[in-house]
Design an enzyme around this catalytic site. Sequence first.
Site, PDB file in Angstrom:
ATOM      1  N   HIS A 122       3.075  28.311 -30.976  1.00  0.00           N
ATOM      2  CA  HIS A 122       3.890  27.538 -30.031  1.00  0.00           C
ATOM      3  C   HIS A 122       3.090  26.452 -29.327  1.00  0.00           C
ATOM      4  O   HIS A 122       1.935  26.642 -28.953  1.00  0.00           O
ATOM      5  CB  HIS A 122       4.511  28.473 -28.995  1.00  0.00           C
ATOM      6  CG  HIS A 122       3.498  29.153 -28.101  1.00  0.00           C
ATOM      7  ND1 HIS A 122       3.053  28.599 -26.920  1.00  0.00           N
ATOM      8  CD2 HIS A 122       2.834  30.325 -28.245  1.00  0.00           C
ATOM      9  CE1 HIS A 122       2.185  29.403 -26.361  1.00  0.00           C
ATOM     10  NE2 HIS A 122       2.023  30.459 -27.138  1.00  0.00           N
ATOM     11  N   ASP A 123       3.709  25.296 -29.185  1.00  0.00           N
ATOM     12  CA  ASP A 123       3.203  24.188 -28.371  1.00  0.00           C
ATOM     13  C   ASP A 123       1.912  23.574 -28.895  1.00  0.00           C
ATOM     14  O   ASP A 123       1.233  22.845 -28.169  1.00  0.00           O
ATOM     15  CB  ASP A 123       3.013  24.627 -26.906  1.00  0.00           C
ATOM     16  CG  ASP A 123       4.294  25.179 -26.299  1.00  0.00           C
ATOM     17  OD1 ASP A 123       5.241  24.397 -26.123  1.00  0.00           O
ATOM     18  OD2 ASP A 123       4.355  26.397 -26.033  1.00  0.00           O
ATOM     19  N   GLY A 140      -1.648  29.377 -29.532  1.00  0.00           N
ATOM     20  CA  GLY A 140      -0.772  28.511 -28.766  1.00  0.00           C
ATOM     21  C   GLY A 140      -1.485  27.397 -28.017  1.00  0.00           C
ATOM     22  O   GLY A 140      -2.598  27.558 -27.528  1.00  0.00           O
TER      23      GLY A 140
END
Length: 270
Positions: A122-123, A140
């Site tokens: 994520h991200d 992440g």
Amino acid sequence: MAEIHPMATVSPLAKLGEGVKVGPYAFIDDNVEIGDNTVIHPHATVFPYVKMGRNCSVFPGAVVGAIPQDLKFEGEVTYVEIGDNVTIRECATINRGTAASGKRVTRIGDDTLVMSYVHVAHDCNVGKHCILVSYVGLAGETEVDDWAILGGSTVVHQFSHIGTHAMIGGGSRVNKDIPPYSLCGREPICFAGVNIVGLRRRGFDSEVIRNIKDIYDTLYYQGLNISDACAKVEAGFPQSPERDKILEFIRGSKRGIVRANDLHEKSFIE
């Protein structure tokens, strides 16, 4: 118009560009946008809130846009954005962003190659012209700048930053930031020199490469702390895009940069 195999599943809420091809048993969910001439191969999966550019390829078993593997995720709408000319090979996984990060989006830049079994969490923000070799794992909120290459089975700690034109040897464990133009590897990971071969291939001339090498010799091998070394580089080297990129990266590092190789030997550029 798009060419969709009758055994594929494509949401009527997905937007497919001209010349898109979707193979048998591929799955494309709601709220997906796929650019012209992209190929979604058999058994590939594209979940909601993915925007993919033109001329991409998603190979069998790859999963783009699954929800993040983060306990702070609460089902909010977040995104994956894939640029143009991106290749995502077999069984790679690219997860959506999170609201908790403040970013809400995972990005892969143009002309990047994501090889088989790579995981992009994520991200993360992966730049243009990058290569993530098989079994790379990005935790992440990792930042990977343009033209970086990560060798196979490299694992990267969350919040790490990998600089432009850097190359990381296969099997590395990255727990510090990797400065621009560098070659890093060994165990534990350390600075092993300048990515001379990569820079030559990308058109950097010998004088520029030598200047980068001299900057890193000052930063790593003159016994200075990092702030004093940066000040010496700024005062002692003429302004150049490469000098400024290195100083900006190091001064902005939140995790600190990798240490020097204790077995450093002088190398020369022919």
